[in-house]
Design a protein around this motif. Structure first.
Motif, PDB file in Angstrom:
ATOM      1  N   UNK A  76       0.865  -1.168  -0.112  1.00 13.00           N
ATOM      2  CA  UNK A  76      -0.094   0.033  -0.032  1.00 13.00           C
ATOM      3  C   UNK A  76       0.873   1.187  -0.168  1.00 13.00           C
ATOM      4  N   UNK A  77       1.086   1.759  -1.174  1.00 13.93           N
ATOM      5  CA  UNK A  77       2.084   2.976  -1.442  1.00 13.93           C
ATOM      6  C   UNK A  77       1.815   4.154  -0.563  1.00 13.93           C
ATOM      7  N   UNK A  78       0.293   4.457  -0.312  1.00 11.85           N
ATOM      8  CA  UNK A  78       0.047   5.333   0.397  1.00 11.85           C
ATOM      9  C   UNK A  78       0.745   5.680   1.838  1.00 11.85           C
ATOM     10  N   UNK A  79       1.009   4.616   2.462  1.00 14.81           N
ATOM     11  CA  UNK A  79       1.695   4.678   3.638  1.00 14.81           C
ATOM     12  C   UNK A  79       3.231   5.158   3.628  1.00 14.81           C
ATOM     13  N   UNK A  80       3.616   4.899   2.553  1.00 15.06           N
ATOM     14  CA  UNK A  80       5.215   5.198   2.229  1.00 15.06           C
ATOM     15  C   UNK A  80       5.488   6.688   1.946  1.00 15.06           C
TER      16      UNK A  80
END
Length: 172
Positions: A76-80
Motif C-alpha cells: 500500500x504505497x499510500x503509507x510510504x
C-alpha cells in the motif's frame, strides 16, 4: 511545569518523523507500537488497515503507523509517503515465513518513497527457546547487502525488552 514546557516546546519546534511498522501476521507490530507509546500490553485483534500513535523521544516527535500484517498490505504505497524510518517486526520463532518476510521487505524497499528510509528490524520473541538468532535473521533477510542504513535489534515486545535500544538507534 515540565509538561507545560514540553507542550510549548512542541508548538514552536514541532518536527515530526514518520515511521511505518511492517511485518507478517503475529510478528508483534501492535505489541511493539503500544508498548512504545503506552508502556503496556494491549490485547488486540488482527489489524485491518492501520493504527497510528504519536510518541516523543528526547523532544523528537515520531508518528508511528502500524500497518496490517497481510502480505498484500505491504504494497500500500499510500503509507510510504514521507517515511523516514521503517520498522520491520520479525517473529523470530517462525522459520517457515522468514523468506516471505524477506521477499515482501525487498518489494517494499524498491519503492522510491522508502529507498532512503532508515531500516530497523526488531527480531521479536527472542525469549522463546529455539528462536532464530539476530545473525540468522540478518542472513535470511540479506541485510549485509543493503545500501540503506539498517540496524537489527533483538527484542521481546511483551515486556518491552530491547525496544528502547532499537528506538535509540533511530533517534541517533
Amino acid at each position: 511545569m515540565g509538561i507545560l514546557f514540553t507542550r510549548i516546546w512542541r508548538l514552536f519546534n514541532h518536527q515530526e518523523h514518520k515511521i511505518i511498522i511492517v511485518g507478517l501476521d503475529n510478528a508483534g507490530k501492535n505489541t511493539i507500537l503500544y508498548q512504545v507509546s503506552m508502556n503496556e500490553v494491549v490485547h488486540t485483534s488482527p489489524t485491518i488497515g492501520s493504527n497510528v500513535e504519536e510518541i516523543v523521544i528526547n523532544n523528537t516527535c515520531f508518528l508511528m503507523w502500524d500497518t496490517g500484517g497481510q502480505e498484500s498490505l505491504w504494497s500500500w504505497n499510500t503509507y510510504y509517503t514521507n517515511t523516514e524510518f521503517v520498522i520491520v517486526a520479525v517473529d523470530s520463532t517462525d522459520r517457515e515465513k522468514i523468506s516471505v518476510t524477506g521477499e515482501e521487505l525487498y518489494k517494499m524497499l524498491a519503492h522510491e518513497d522508502v529507498q532512503k528510509a532508515g531500516l530497523l528490524i526488531f527480531a521479536n520473541k527472542q525469549d522463546v527457546k529455539e528462536c532464530m538468532t539476530i545473525a540468522e535473521i540478518s542472513q535470511f533477510l540479506k541485510l549485509k547487502k543493503k545500501d540503506q542504513q539498517w540496524h537489527i535489534q533483538a527484542c521481546c515486545a511483551l515486556p518491552g525488552k530491547g525496544l528502547c535500544q532499537g528506538l535509540e538507534w533511530i533517534v541517533s
